[in-house]
Scaffold this motif. Structure first.
Motif, PDB file in Angstrom:
ATOM      1  N   THR A 174       0.896  -1.232  -0.176  1.00 56.01           N
ATOM      2  CA  THR A 174      -0.002   0.047   0.090  1.00 56.01           C
ATOM      3  C   THR A 174       0.930   1.293   0.038  1.00 56.01           C
ATOM      4  O   THR A 174       1.610   1.698   0.879  1.00 56.01           O
ATOM      5  CB  THR A 174      -0.806  -0.008   1.325  1.00 56.01           C
ATOM      6  N   GLN A 176       2.042   5.380   0.049  1.00 58.63           N
ATOM      7  CA  GLN A 176       1.519   6.566   0.942  1.00 58.63           C
ATOM      8  C   GLN A 176       0.843   7.457   0.008  1.00 58.63           C
ATOM      9  O   GLN A 176       1.244   7.876  -0.879  1.00 58.63           O
ATOM     10  CB  GLN A 176       2.655   7.129   1.565  1.00 58.63           C
ATOM     11  N   VAL A 177      -0.126   7.971   0.361  1.00 53.18           N
ATOM     12  CA  VAL A 177      -0.946   9.172  -0.271  1.00 53.18           C
ATOM     13  C   VAL A 177       0.094  10.205  -0.234  1.00 53.18           C
ATOM     14  O   VAL A 177       0.923  10.606   0.571  1.00 53.18           O
ATOM     15  CB  VAL A 177      -2.105   9.708   0.536  1.00 53.18           C
ATOM     16  N   SER A 179       2.699  10.245  -2.340  1.00 48.54           N
ATOM     17  CA  SER A 179       3.910   9.942  -2.822  1.00 48.54           C
ATOM     18  C   SER A 179       3.998  10.052  -4.197  1.00 48.54           C
ATOM     19  O   SER A 179       2.674   9.911  -4.987  1.00 48.54           O
ATOM     20  CB  SER A 179       4.208   8.388  -2.386  1.00 48.54           C
ATOM     21  N   GLY A 216       5.165  10.010   1.364  1.00 49.60           N
ATOM     22  CA  GLY A 216       3.962  10.378   2.041  1.00 49.60           C
ATOM     23  C   GLY A 216       4.044  11.684   3.043  1.00 49.60           C
ATOM     24  O   GLY A 216       2.810  12.388   3.252  1.00 49.60           O
ATOM     25  N   TRP A 235       1.137   1.967 -10.892  1.00 46.98           N
ATOM     26  CA  TRP A 235       0.303   2.395 -10.322  1.00 46.98           C
ATOM     27  C   TRP A 235      -0.543   3.619 -10.938  1.00 46.98           C
ATOM     28  O   TRP A 235       0.047   4.308 -11.650  1.00 46.98           O
ATOM     29  CB  TRP A 235       0.695   3.298  -8.811  1.00 46.98           C
ATOM     30  N   GLU A 256      -4.941   8.492  -3.197  1.00 45.61           N
ATOM     31  CA  GLU A 256      -5.996   7.650  -2.244  1.00 45.61           C
ATOM     32  C   GLU A 256      -5.157   6.481  -1.631  1.00 45.61           C
ATOM     33  O   GLU A 256      -4.157   5.889  -2.477  1.00 45.61           O
ATOM     34  CB  GLU A 256      -7.185   7.126  -2.861  1.00 45.61           C
ATOM     35  N   GLU A 257      -5.174   5.764  -0.426  1.00 44.54           N
ATOM     36  CA  GLU A 257      -4.672   4.952   0.099  1.00 44.54           C
ATOM     37  C   GLU A 257      -5.409   3.522  -0.206  1.00 44.54           C
ATOM     38  O   GLU A 257      -6.561   3.214   0.373  1.00 44.54           O
ATOM     39  CB  GLU A 257      -4.582   4.938   1.796  1.00 44.54           C
ATOM     40  N   SER A 258      -4.832   2.756  -0.904  1.00 40.90           N
ATOM     41  CA  SER A 258      -5.203   1.247  -1.442  1.00 40.90           C
ATOM     42  C   SER A 258      -4.107   0.297  -1.494  1.00 40.90           C
ATOM     43  O   SER A 258      -2.985   0.951  -2.002  1.00 40.90           O
ATOM     44  CB  SER A 258      -6.085   1.646  -2.666  1.00 40.90           C
ATOM     45  N   LYS A 311       3.425   2.422   2.636  1.00 45.41           N
ATOM     46  CA  LYS A 311       3.081   2.391   3.940  1.00 45.41           C
ATOM     47  C   LYS A 311       3.077   1.045   4.696  1.00 45.41           C
ATOM     48  O   LYS A 311       3.526   0.722   5.772  1.00 45.41           O
ATOM     49  CB  LYS A 311       1.494   2.878   4.129  1.00 45.41           C
ATOM     50  N   TYR A 312       2.573  -0.093   3.823  1.00 46.54           N
ATOM     51  CA  TYR A 312       2.594  -1.382   4.277  1.00 46.54           C
ATOM     52  C   TYR A 312       3.151  -2.473   3.285  1.00 46.54           C
ATOM     53  O   TYR A 312       2.904  -2.172   2.235  1.00 46.54           O
ATOM     54  CB  TYR A 312       1.111  -1.831   4.544  1.00 46.54           C
TER      55      TYR A 312
END
Length: 328
Positions: A174, A176-177, A179, A216, A235, A256-258, A311-312
């Motif tokens: 995921t 970061q918004v 980025s 982010g 992306w 958006e975070e996805s 982020k993850y």
């Protein structure tokens, strides 16, 4: 076809076997084209397996059975594969490949029993690779449950029990918004001014004088390896422009975070580098130069994690471990 395939004769023969020897020329030509661009799902899944890094070998199984009566007992799966399974070591399996956009994948009882019979004959487990809307899951045949007549599996249970991460090395990440990648164009010379119904339009001769990345926290980053930069090619970025008297800066950012699975990123990367709307899987299977340029994608994502761009990262275990893995 612009370029004649090196194995055109085999493609024609395979097309005739699938369509029948009385098929018309147009049908044969269409099937040859589909086979040549790699529309068979086995090609796509095979490349994904090899790219993710835990597959030692994968190949198609010849499904021309003899004697004919064997078809009453056995169904030869599409693929045989050997994986270096996380936590279980070297494991060889049979894989049947399916595509279904419905929420439930349904298999006939006789079809299931024939797949199991072939697996028992070779002493190998049978897995089902299912693609739905570009997302792959890989499950053991025993995950399917008997409904009124057929054996069914809904997409939610397929994802919960998927072996994509454990077997192939797939993972979810995921970003970061905020980025993104940013390109600065310096205005050097005004070429012309055109009056339009929306106002004045200026055409400039410009040069790129800066390229940088942001994480982010909107911190500017310049030391990002080529493999880490692949994230931005995989992306959907939102593009905006900022104008000053001297520059135009193009901002391409994540808004958006996805999450996304790594295997989905491969399709986007190949489309980006090949400038093709539909990935030519069979060509990549024969000539893997493009695949080789995006190897070790995981290390790039881990670099992005340290840089604050991702982020993850999730390595996903199946909800239920297949029994055959406990016996290894």
């Amino acid at each position: 076809m612009k370029d004649k395939p090196s194995d055109l004769e085999r493609l024609i023969h395979e097309s005739l076997e699938q369509l029948g020897w009385t098929a018309d020329a147009a049908s044969i030509a269409d099937r040859v084209h589909r086979l040549n661009i790699g529309l068979p799902l086995e090609d796509e899944f095979s490349i994904i397996c090899g790219w993710l890094g835990q597959c030692d070998l994968i190949h198609k199984l010849d499904q021309q059975q003899y004697p004919a009566s064997s078809k009453n007992t056995f169904q030869v799966p599409d693929l045989l594969a050997r994986f270096n399974v996380r936590g279980a070591g070297e494991t060889t399996v049979l894989i049947e490949v399916k595509s279904c956009e419905k929420n439930v994948l349904s298999l006939r009882p006789d079809y299931v029993s024939k797949l199991k019979a072939y697996g028992k004959l070779l002493g190998l487990p049978v897995l089902i690779a299912w693609r739905k809307y570009g997302i792959w899951s890989l499950v053991h045949l025993d995950v399917f449950s008997k409904a009124k007549k057929n054996f069914n599996l809904n997409f939610n249970d397929a994802m919960r029990n998927s072996l994509m991460s454990k077997f192939l090395g797939d993972f979810s990440y995921t970003p970061q918004v905020d980025s993104g990648v940013h390109i600065s164009f310096k205005k050097e010379k005004l070429i012309e001014v055109i009056e339009t119904y929306e106002g004045l339009q200026e055409n400039w001769h410009m040069v790129i004088d800066d390229v940088y990345f942001t994480n982010g926290k909107r911190e500017r980053l310049r030391e990002l390896s080529p493999i880490a930069q692949q994230l931005f090619h995989s992306w959907d970025l939102v593009t905006t422009e900022a104008h000053t008297d001297s520059h135009v800066v193009m901002h391409n950012t994540i808004d958006e975070e996805s999450g996304m699975f790594a295997h989905m990123a491969l399709t986007r990367l190949l489309s980006f580098y090949g400038r093709e709307d539909e990935v030519h899987w069979r060509r990549h299977l024969q000539h893997d130069a493009a695949i080789s340029s995006v190897l070790d994608f995981r290390s790039g994502i881990e670099e992005n994690l340290k840089a604050g761009i991702v982020k993850y990262i999730f390595d996903i275990e199946p909800a239920n471990i297949p029994e055959f893995l406990n016996e290894i």
